[in-house]
Scaffold this active site. Structure first.
Site, PDB file in Angstrom:
ATOM      1  N   ARG A 107      -9.380   1.251   8.675  1.00  0.00           N
ATOM      2  CA  ARG A 107      -9.037  -0.118   9.060  1.00  0.00           C
ATOM      3  C   ARG A 107     -10.127  -0.768   9.900  1.00  0.00           C
ATOM      4  NH1 ARG A 107      -3.152   0.796   8.666  1.00  0.00           N
ATOM      5  NH2 ARG A 107      -2.030  -1.122   9.047  1.00  0.00           N
ATOM      6  N   ARG A 165      11.916  -5.319   5.027  1.00  0.00           N
ATOM      7  CA  ARG A 165      11.605  -3.923   4.697  1.00  0.00           C
ATOM      8  C   ARG A 165      12.451  -2.941   5.529  1.00  0.00           C
ATOM      9  NH1 ARG A 165       5.467  -1.821   5.074  1.00  0.00           N
ATOM     10  NH2 ARG A 165       5.677  -2.091   7.310  1.00  0.00           N
ATOM     11  N   LYS A 204       0.823  -1.216   0.000  1.00  0.00           N
ATOM     12  CA  LYS A 204       0.000   0.000   0.000  1.00  0.00           C
ATOM     13  C   LYS A 204       0.859   1.269   0.000  1.00  0.00           C
ATOM     14  CE  LYS A 204      -2.054  -0.878   3.966  1.00  0.00           C
ATOM     15  NZ  LYS A 204      -1.431  -2.162   4.338  1.00  0.00           N
ATOM     16  N   ARG A 256      11.599  -0.882  10.740  1.00  0.00           N
ATOM     17  CA  ARG A 256      10.580  -0.327  11.623  1.00  0.00           C
ATOM     18  C   ARG A 256      10.445  -1.168  12.882  1.00  0.00           C
ATOM     19  NH1 ARG A 256       5.123   0.668   8.324  1.00  0.00           N
ATOM     20  NH2 ARG A 256       4.308  -0.590  10.030  1.00  0.00           N
ATOM     21  N   ARG A 284      -0.358  -8.210  13.612  1.00  0.00           N
ATOM     22  CA  ARG A 284      -0.952  -7.316  12.610  1.00  0.00           C
ATOM     23  C   ARG A 284      -1.804  -8.099  11.611  1.00  0.00           C
ATOM     24  NH1 ARG A 284       4.538  -4.832  11.363  1.00  0.00           N
ATOM     25  NH2 ARG A 284       3.736  -3.932   9.454  1.00  0.00           N
TER      26      ARG A 284
END
Ligand code: ADP
Ligand code: ZN
Length: 210
Positions: free
Chosen positions: A89, A124, A14, A157, A168
């Site tokens: 969300r 990531r 996203k 992160r 998550r």
């Protein structure tokens, strides 16, 4: 003005797709994750409140996120349209957003397998300052640890770790998938195959942006 909403599991792309859409279509990008991380960096009361939920991979309370988005939407730079990454969300957030008028609204659901998404999240890297997204495996910054775009610090992160990623995904399935159904029933949802290279996925998305 036009409102485009990006849906997808954590790691579905996203944020990366939102950046490309912002670049090519001139839309403002609104990422609640970026807004919340900026609040944490600033050490504001909102940031302090959000921090624990985010680190654990849970959702930040609706009332706080809805208020942050309300403030962002009243900033007045949205005439060229805007793309939302990571919001809504929950059902309550979707209803709050529906109450904000738009000329047209479109939602894109980026579908990837959980295995691919998890692999992406665990490799990531993210810029702490501007939110630019990199990947250790196939898209590292030109200089290790330094953002190509803003010179900020690029790192993993805090919530891109095994336990938080698992949480998550659970929250995504329970709280966010039903919201995708809400947009599908309104007839504004397009599904896009999110597997493969970013450029490939982006080409699929561009075809669908009306
Ligand atoms: P990802 O899509 O990879 O999980 P985001 O940057 O969108 O990453 O979100 C990171 C975290 O920020 C979420 O796990 C959640 O704690 C919080 N967050 C972001 N957007 C929302 C939202 N709309 N509602 C509640 N919490 C949110
Ligand atoms: Zn940066």
């Amino acid at each position: 003005m036009k409102r485009l909403i990006l849906f997808g599991a954590p790691g579905s792309g996203k944020g990366t797709m939102g950046d490309l859409i912002q670049r090519d279509f001139g839309y403002a990008k609104i990422s609640t994750g970026d807004i919340l991380r900026a609040a944490i960096e600033q050490g504001s009361a909102d940031g302090l409140r959000a921090k624990g939920f985010m680190a654990a991979g849970g959702l930040v309370p609706d009332e706080l996120v809805i208020e942050l988005v309300r403030r962002r939407l009243s900033a007045g730079d949205l005439d060229g349209g805007y793309v939302m990454d990571g919001y809504p969300r929950t059902r309550q957030q979707a209803e709050a957003l529906s109450a904000v008028p738009s000329d047209s609204e479109q939602a894109i659901f980026i579908e990837v397998s959980e295995d691919e998404a998890v692999a992406r999240l665990l490799s990531r890297l993210t810029c702490r300052d501007c939110g630019a997204i990199y990947n250790q495996r196939n898209k590292p910054p030109k200089v290790a640890g330094v953002c190509d775009r803003c010179g900020g610090r690029v790192e993993r992160r805090a919530d891109d770790n095994d336990a938080s990623v698992r949480q998550r995904f659970q929250v995504y399935g329970e709280r966010t998938l039903p919201v995708i159904g809400y947009y599908e029933r309104m007839g504004v949802l397009a599904r896009v195959d999110g597997s493969g290279a970013a450029a490939t996925v982006y080409a699929r998305i561009k075809e669908r942006i009306a």
